[in-house]
Design a protein around this motif. Structure first.
Motif, PDB file in Angstrom:
ATOM      1  N   GLY A   1       0.792  -1.221   0.000  1.00 40.27           N
ATOM      2  CA  GLY A   1       0.000   0.000   0.000  1.00 40.27           C
ATOM      3  C   GLY A   1       0.824   1.271   0.000  1.00 40.27           C
ATOM      4  N   ASP A   2       2.103   1.189   0.390  1.00 38.69           N
ATOM      5  CA  ASP A   2       2.971   2.374   0.371  1.00 38.69           C
ATOM      6  C   ASP A   2       3.207   2.850  -1.064  1.00 38.69           C
ATOM      7  OD1 ASP A   2       3.282   2.474   3.088  1.00 38.69           O
ATOM      8  OD2 ASP A   2       5.330   1.676   3.119  1.00 38.69           O
ATOM      9  N   LEU A   3       3.417   4.162  -1.187  1.00 41.24           N
ATOM     10  CA  LEU A   3       3.749   4.710  -2.504  1.00 41.24           C
ATOM     11  C   LEU A   3       5.232   4.451  -2.802  1.00 41.24           C
ATOM     12  CD1 LEU A   3       2.856   6.368  -5.007  1.00 41.24           C
ATOM     13  CD2 LEU A   3       3.638   8.422  -3.785  1.00 41.24           C
ATOM     14  N   VAL A   4       5.480   3.687  -3.843  1.00 43.30           N
ATOM     15  CA  VAL A   4       6.842   3.379  -4.293  1.00 43.30           C
ATOM     16  C   VAL A   4       6.974   3.855  -5.731  1.00 43.30           C
ATOM     17  CG1 VAL A   4       8.433   1.508  -4.892  1.00 43.30           C
ATOM     18  CG2 VAL A   4       7.174   1.423  -2.733  1.00 43.30           C
ATOM     19  N   ALA A   5       7.969   4.705  -5.976  1.00 44.94           N
ATOM     20  CA  ALA A   5       8.173   5.228  -7.328  1.00 44.94           C
ATOM     21  C   ALA A   5       9.354   4.524  -7.980  1.00 44.94           C
ATOM     22  CB  ALA A   5       8.427   6.733  -7.268  1.00 44.94           C
ATOM     23  N   VAL A   6       9.194   4.195  -9.243  1.00 45.95           N
ATOM     24  CA  VAL A   6      10.294   3.635 -10.020  1.00 45.95           C
ATOM     25  C   VAL A   6      10.643   4.657 -11.088  1.00 45.95           C
ATOM     26  CG1 VAL A   6      11.066   1.753 -11.497  1.00 45.95           C
ATOM     27  CG2 VAL A   6       9.514   1.275  -9.581  1.00 45.95           C
ATOM     28  N   GLN A   7      11.858   5.199 -10.988  1.00 41.36           N
ATOM     29  CA  GLN A   7      12.294   6.227 -11.932  1.00 41.36           C
ATOM     30  C   GLN A   7      13.076   5.560 -13.059  1.00 41.36           C
ATOM     31  OE1 GLN A   7      15.826   7.001 -11.789  1.00 41.36           O
ATOM     32  NE2 GLN A   7      15.984   8.857 -13.020  1.00 41.36           N
TER      33      GLN A   7
ATOM     34  N   ALA B   1      17.431   4.837 -13.838  1.00 39.77           N
ATOM     35  CA  ALA B   1      18.061   5.437 -15.021  1.00 39.77           C
ATOM     36  C   ALA B   1      19.446   5.953 -14.624  1.00 39.77           C
ATOM     37  CB  ALA B   1      17.202   6.572 -15.557  1.00 39.77           C
ATOM     38  N   PRO B   2      20.493   5.597 -15.377  1.00 39.44           N
ATOM     39  CA  PRO B   2      21.842   6.022 -14.998  1.00 39.44           C
ATOM     40  C   PRO B   2      22.048   7.507 -15.297  1.00 39.44           C
ATOM     41  CG  PRO B   2      21.920   4.721 -17.018  1.00 39.44           C
ATOM     42  CD  PRO B   2      20.479   4.768 -16.588  1.00 39.44           C
ATOM     43  N   ASN B   3      21.376   8.345 -14.531  1.00 36.44           N
ATOM     44  CA  ASN B   3      21.373   9.774 -14.786  1.00 36.44           C
ATOM     45  C   ASN B   3      21.260  10.503 -13.446  1.00 36.44           C
ATOM     46  OD1 ASN B   3      20.586  12.436 -15.299  1.00 36.44           O
ATOM     47  ND2 ASN B   3      19.507  11.865 -17.184  1.00 36.44           N
ATOM     48  N   ALA B   4      22.390  11.012 -12.962  1.00 36.17           N
ATOM     49  CA  ALA B   4      22.438  11.603 -11.620  1.00 36.17           C
ATOM     50  C   ALA B   4      21.555  12.840 -11.510  1.00 36.17           C
ATOM     51  CB  ALA B   4      23.875  11.943 -11.258  1.00 36.17           C
ATOM     52  N   LYS B   5      21.450  13.591 -12.606  1.00 37.58           N
ATOM     53  CA  LYS B   5      20.653  14.809 -12.567  1.00 37.58           C
ATOM     54  C   LYS B   5      19.180  14.489 -12.298  1.00 37.58           C
ATOM     55  CE  LYS B   5      20.239  19.108 -15.098  1.00 37.58           C
ATOM     56  NZ  LYS B   5      19.539  19.332 -16.358  1.00 37.58           N
ATOM     57  N   SER B   6      18.677  13.469 -12.979  1.00 37.62           N
ATOM     58  CA  SER B   6      17.266  13.139 -12.763  1.00 37.62           C
ATOM     59  C   SER B   6      17.059  12.532 -11.379  1.00 37.62           C
ATOM     60  CB  SER B   6      16.727  12.235 -13.870  1.00 37.62           C
ATOM     61  OG  SER B   6      17.363  10.994 -13.853  1.00 37.62           O
ATOM     62  N   MET B   7      18.095  11.869 -10.824  1.00 44.44           N
ATOM     63  CA  MET B   7      17.972  11.364  -9.440  1.00 44.44           C
ATOM     64  C   MET B   7      17.885  12.538  -8.465  1.00 44.44           C
ATOM     65  SD  MET B   7      20.705   8.225  -9.383  1.00 44.44           S
ATOM     66  CE  MET B   7      20.730   6.977 -10.670  1.00 44.44           C
ATOM     67  N   SER B   8      18.719  13.565  -8.702  1.00 43.22           N
ATOM     68  CA  SER B   8      18.729  14.738  -7.819  1.00 43.22           C
ATOM     69  C   SER B   8      17.341  15.368  -7.773  1.00 43.22           C
ATOM     70  CB  SER B   8      19.736  15.772  -8.327  1.00 43.22           C
ATOM     71  OG  SER B   8      21.008  15.183  -8.496  1.00 43.22           O
ATOM     72  N   ALA B   9      16.676  15.380  -8.909  1.00 41.72           N
ATOM     73  CA  ALA B   9      15.364  16.023  -9.003  1.00 41.72           C
ATOM     74  C   ALA B   9      14.277  15.248  -8.270  1.00 41.72           C
ATOM     75  CB  ALA B   9      14.983  16.191 -10.477  1.00 41.72           C
ATOM     76  N   MET B  10      14.587  14.018  -7.839  1.00 39.99           N
ATOM     77  CA  MET B  10      13.588  13.165  -7.177  1.00 39.99           C
ATOM     78  C   MET B  10      13.524  13.381  -5.679  1.00 39.99           C
ATOM     79  SD  MET B  10      12.181  11.195  -9.349  1.00 39.99           S
ATOM     80  CE  MET B  10      12.492  11.551 -11.043  1.00 39.99           C
ATOM     81  N   VAL B  11      14.624  13.856  -5.085  1.00 36.94           N
ATOM     82  CA  VAL B  11      14.739  13.859  -3.614  1.00 36.94           C
ATOM     83  C   VAL B  11      13.542  14.527  -2.950  1.00 36.94           C
ATOM     84  CG1 VAL B  11      16.155  14.641  -1.666  1.00 36.94           C
ATOM     85  CG2 VAL B  11      17.254  13.749  -3.743  1.00 36.94           C
ATOM     86  N   GLU B  12      13.097  15.636  -3.527  1.00 38.84           N
ATOM     87  CA  GLU B  12      11.969  16.387  -2.935  1.00 38.84           C
ATOM     88  C   GLU B  12      10.651  15.617  -3.015  1.00 38.84           C
ATOM     89  OE1 GLU B  12      11.628  19.168  -1.251  1.00 38.84           O
ATOM     90  OE2 GLU B  12      13.736  19.750  -1.268  1.00 38.84           O
ATOM     91  N   GLY B  13      10.644  14.515  -3.741  1.00 35.97           N
ATOM     92  CA  GLY B  13       9.413  13.723  -3.843  1.00 35.97           C
ATOM     93  C   GLY B  13       9.266  12.696  -2.742  1.00 35.97           C
TER      94      GLY B  13
END
Ligand SMILES: [Zn+2]
Ligand SMILES: [Zn+2]
Length: 349
Positions: A177-183, A249-261
């Motif tokens: 039931g927890d929200l789990v995101a797959v980027q 995704a092997p992309n550090a920039k897009s990982m950085s953009a996820m933290v606030e989520g």
């Protein structure tokens, strides 16, 4: 190799896709098939997945890598010869080898039972020749038993992309039931979405462009977030914040953009191997007690758990196959990011 035979004496030469020097192209060469030493088996390879991490071998990015080297750490095949001193594996048995290619059993990590982090861990395709060839040698501690019902081509990607996403999610602490995101919806992500769904999470898939939405839903995502059209972190917050974000995704920039989520106590699990830096401020981590965590593949028994779970639930990779002779083309297809979704090499007939 025109014909495969069960008599190992007749195995004289084999076809190999090797990299001769850092940054070099793939070469298809003939080599003498190696004989297994003590504690090793020889595997007649049936299929080998191409992982983004194979870039380490191709471009010489792993310290101390020696050439020529044969990449490949998603290997499935048949044991065709057993070296001295082996009791539990037999000729004809179907096995796999993943990223965890062996451990010494004597270092501090091994003595604590933490074989995954062996100080002298071996990696197929990096510390010894991997699966882009017709026959390979593997140490017994690296072997994974493959269930009969799984096709070799389906099983191969499960030995790195599969075990990485399966094991990181099952040990993530997320509850049903927890929200789990797959980027990222690629080799890892398309499996991560399926596992997350089968684990009973509320699954958000994040990728660039609206065209991936339908597939993400088909794989089991409940929500699709287009990171090109929206701010994925904001979208996750609208849903209450993610307990876990699995960044594939092997992309550090897009990982950085996820933290606030991330929700309070949420965790970003890093599985996509990139070389640039993830940017996160101390305040982003402090507020909400968030954390970042890396995840390296899994041990052979973790892989067996993954395979059995796939057998049980119907989780399967989506693959594009190429014959070994076209390894260079297959690798380029993987690098392009356009493959749907894992590229797998197949060997002869
Ligand atoms: Zn891999
Ligand atoms: Zn060790």
């Amino acid at each position: 190799m025109a014909t495969m035979t069960t008599n190992p004496v007749e195995v004289a030469t084999m076809k190999v896709a090797q990299i001769a020097s850092a940054g070099g192209d793939f070469q298809i060469v003939e080599r003498t098939a190696p004989n297994p030493g003590a504690g090793q088996v020889r595997i007649q390879v049936q299929a080998c997945g191409i992982c983004h991490t194979d870039v380490l071998t191709k471009e010489g990015l792993w310290p101390g890598l020696r050439y020529p080297r044969v990449p490949g750490h998603e290997v499935v095949g048949l044991i065709d010869e057993v070296g001295p001193g082996i009791s539990i594996w037999t000729e004809g048995q179907r096995v796999g080898v993943g990223w965890h290619g062996g451990h010494d059993g004597t270092c501090v990590s091994c003595r604590r039972g933490d074989f995954r982090h062996c100080r002298n861990a071996e990696i197929p395709g990096i510390t010894y020749d991997g699966g882009y060839q017709e026959y390979m040698l593997a140490p017994v501690e690296a072997l994974v038993a493959i269930p009969e019902t799984l096709d070799a081509i389906d099983a191969a990607p499960l030995l790195c992309a599969g075990v990485t996403t399966f094991d990181s999610l099952r040990r993530s602490g997320a509850l049903p039931g927890d929200l789990v995101a797959v980027q990222g919806i690629g080799g890892l992500g398309h499996l991560g979405i399926q596992f997350a769904n089968k684990f009973g999470y509320r699954v958000a898939a994040i990728s660039r462009g609206s065209e991936n939405g339908a597939l993400a839903k088909k794989l089991g995502a409940h929500v699709y977030i287009d990171s090109k059209a929206t701010d994925p972190a904001q979208e996750l917050q609208k849903l209450g914040g993610a307990q876990i974000i699995l960044a594939t995704a092997p992309n550090a920039k897009s990982m950085s953009a996820m933290v606030e989520g991330l929700a309070p106590n949420g965790r970003l699990i890093v599985a996509g191997a990139a070389f640039d830096a993830i940017e996160v401020t101390p305040l982003q981590l402090i507020s909400g007690s968030r954390s970042l965590k890396g995840w390296v593949s899994g041990t052979p028994i973790d892989s067996e758990d993954t395979l059995r779970f796939c057998e049980l639930t119907g989780v399967r990779p989506m693959v594009e196959t190429y014959p070994l002779e076209r390894a260079g083309e297959a690798y380029a297809r993987m690098i392009s990011g356009d493959a749907q979704y894992r590229v797998v090499l197949t060997m002869g007939e």
